[in-house]
Design an enzyme around this catalytic site. Structure first.
Site, PDB file in Angstrom:
ATOM      1  N   THR A  32      31.233  -1.349  29.225  1.00 29.35           N
ATOM      2  CA  THR A  32      31.769  -0.747  29.952  1.00 29.35           C
ATOM      3  C   THR A  32      32.561  -0.302  30.149  1.00 29.35           C
ATOM      4  OG1 THR A  32      32.093  -3.410  31.125  1.00 29.35           O
ATOM      5  CG2 THR A  32      33.450  -1.673  31.552  1.00 29.35           C
ATOM      6  N   SER A  34      33.773   4.810  31.019  1.00 35.26           N
ATOM      7  CA  SER A  34      32.891   6.048  30.986  1.00 35.26           C
ATOM      8  C   SER A  34      31.698   6.806  29.807  1.00 35.26           C
ATOM      9  CB  SER A  34      34.021   6.918  31.619  1.00 35.26           C
ATOM     10  OG  SER A  34      34.775   7.379  30.484  1.00 35.26           O
ATOM     11  N   GLY A  89      32.448   1.245  24.807  1.00 42.52           N
ATOM     12  CA  GLY A  89      33.301   2.091  24.172  1.00 42.52           C
ATOM     13  C   GLY A  89      34.411   2.136  23.895  1.00 42.52           C
ATOM     14  N   GLU A 110      32.669  -8.498  26.976  1.00 39.20           N
ATOM     15  CA  GLU A 110      32.597  -7.588  26.297  1.00 39.20           C
ATOM     16  C   GLU A 110      32.441  -8.219  24.779  1.00 39.20           C
ATOM     17  OE1 GLU A 110      34.055  -3.256  27.871  1.00 39.20           O
ATOM     18  OE2 GLU A 110      35.169  -4.740  26.946  1.00 39.20           O
TER      19      GLU A 110
HETATM   20  C1  5RP Z   1      36.409  -1.591  29.093  1.00 37.50           C
HETATM   21  C2  5RP Z   1      36.882  -0.638  27.077  1.00 37.50           C
HETATM   22  C3  5RP Z   1      36.778   0.388  27.568  1.00 37.50           C
HETATM   23  O1  5RP Z   1      35.184   1.014  26.583  1.00 37.50           O
HETATM   24  C4  5RP Z   1      37.228   1.189  26.621  1.00 37.50           C
HETATM   25  O2  5RP Z   1      38.016   1.547  27.861  1.00 37.50           O
HETATM   26  C5  5RP Z   1      36.913   2.317  26.689  1.00 37.50           C
HETATM   27  O3  5RP Z   1      36.593   3.120  28.459  1.00 37.50           O
HETATM   28  P1  5RP Z   1      36.056   4.534  28.086  1.00 37.50           P
HETATM   29  O4  5RP Z   1      34.616   4.681  27.568  1.00 37.50           O
HETATM   30  O5  5RP Z   1      36.022   5.398  29.577  1.00 37.50           O
HETATM   31  O6  5RP Z   1      37.342   5.435  27.643  1.00 37.50           O
HETATM   32  O7  5RP Z   1      36.933  -1.280  26.811  1.00 37.50           O
HETATM   33  O8  5RP Z   1      37.090  -2.571  29.417  1.00 37.50           O
END
Ligand code: 5RP
Length: 237
Positions: A32, A34, A89, A110
């Protein structure tokens, strides 16, 4: 509590590099956030333009919706116990590839998907790499609403400053995809991550922490010089 959308170009490079690992017939855990969005878009392109045939195992409403929009077939995560590979991510990654996740409040599913993956791969821009986890970024925990008072008391006793994550375009707290609160734990010092993880999980009402310790075998980190692949030895990888 999401970080700004800076470094989007680097996130895109990391996402595309990880998408190159995906082969026909794979079951793919889809994290999840960006950075993952770029990974999924590249998968969607390969499905459409190169007839890539995969099954996605999504970790949030966000990634499920994206897969549906891009024509990537999605499996029900609860019906599975093993998948080929998961890509996600992170909010912070250290050089042993331990990570803090949960900036998007999706860390419980996740972690389930990462645990059932034969290989778990992190993607990020270079701002995510740190020497020590948890000093600049809070550790999120998912908490049953009825336990939030108790959890705040118990985590204070562990040295944390616990803050219930508040929503931005909704009054009141963030509610996770599972219907729970997220409490962000700010620590001034953190000695033993595994120990703090176990202590947090032992508090009644804490469902999962955002500490991913010893789970990833590779990280694709994009910086000004390109995408670097960091690896740690793990059994079976
Ligand atoms: C979601 C997460 C995301 O992977 C983490 O917050 C990184 O997000 P982004 O790729 O938007 O920087 O752990 O729960």
């Amino acid at each position: 509590m999401k970080a700004s959308s800076a470094n989007l170009e680097l996130k895109e490079k990391a996402g595309i590099a990880a998408a190159n690992l995906i082969e026909n017939g794979m079951t793919v855990g889809i994290g999840t956030g960006s950075t993952v969005e770029f990974f999924v878009k590249e998968l969607g392109r390969s499905v459409k333009e190169e007839s890539l045939s995969i099954k996605g195992v999504t970790t949030s409403h966000q990634s499920k919706i994206l897969c549906y929009q891009l024509g990537i077939q999605v499996l029900d995560v609860g019906m599975l116990d093993e998948i080929d590979l998961a890509v996600d991510g992170a909010d912070e990654i250290d050089y042993s590839l331990n990570a803090i996740k949960g900036g998007g409040a999706a860390h419980t599913i996740e972690k389930i998907v990462a645990t059932m993956a034969k290989k778990f791969i992190l993607i990020g821009d270079e701002s995510k790499l740190v020497d020590r986890l948890g000093l600049d970024t809070p550790i999120p925990i998912e908490v049953i609403p009825e336990a939030v008072g108790l959890v705040q008391k118990k985590t204070k006793a562990l040295g944390a400053d616990p803050r219930i994550r508040m929503a931005v375009r909704k009054d009141g707290p963030v509610i996770s995809d599972n219907g729970n609160f997220i409490v962000d734990l700010y620590f001034k010092q953190l000695e033993n991550l595994s120990e703090i993880n176990n202590l947090l999980l032992s508090i009644p009402g804490v469902i999962e922490t955002g500490l991913f310790i010893g789970m990833a075998s590779q990280a694709f980190i994009a910086g000004a010089d390109g995408v670097k692949v960091l690896k740690v030895e793990k059994e079976g990888n």
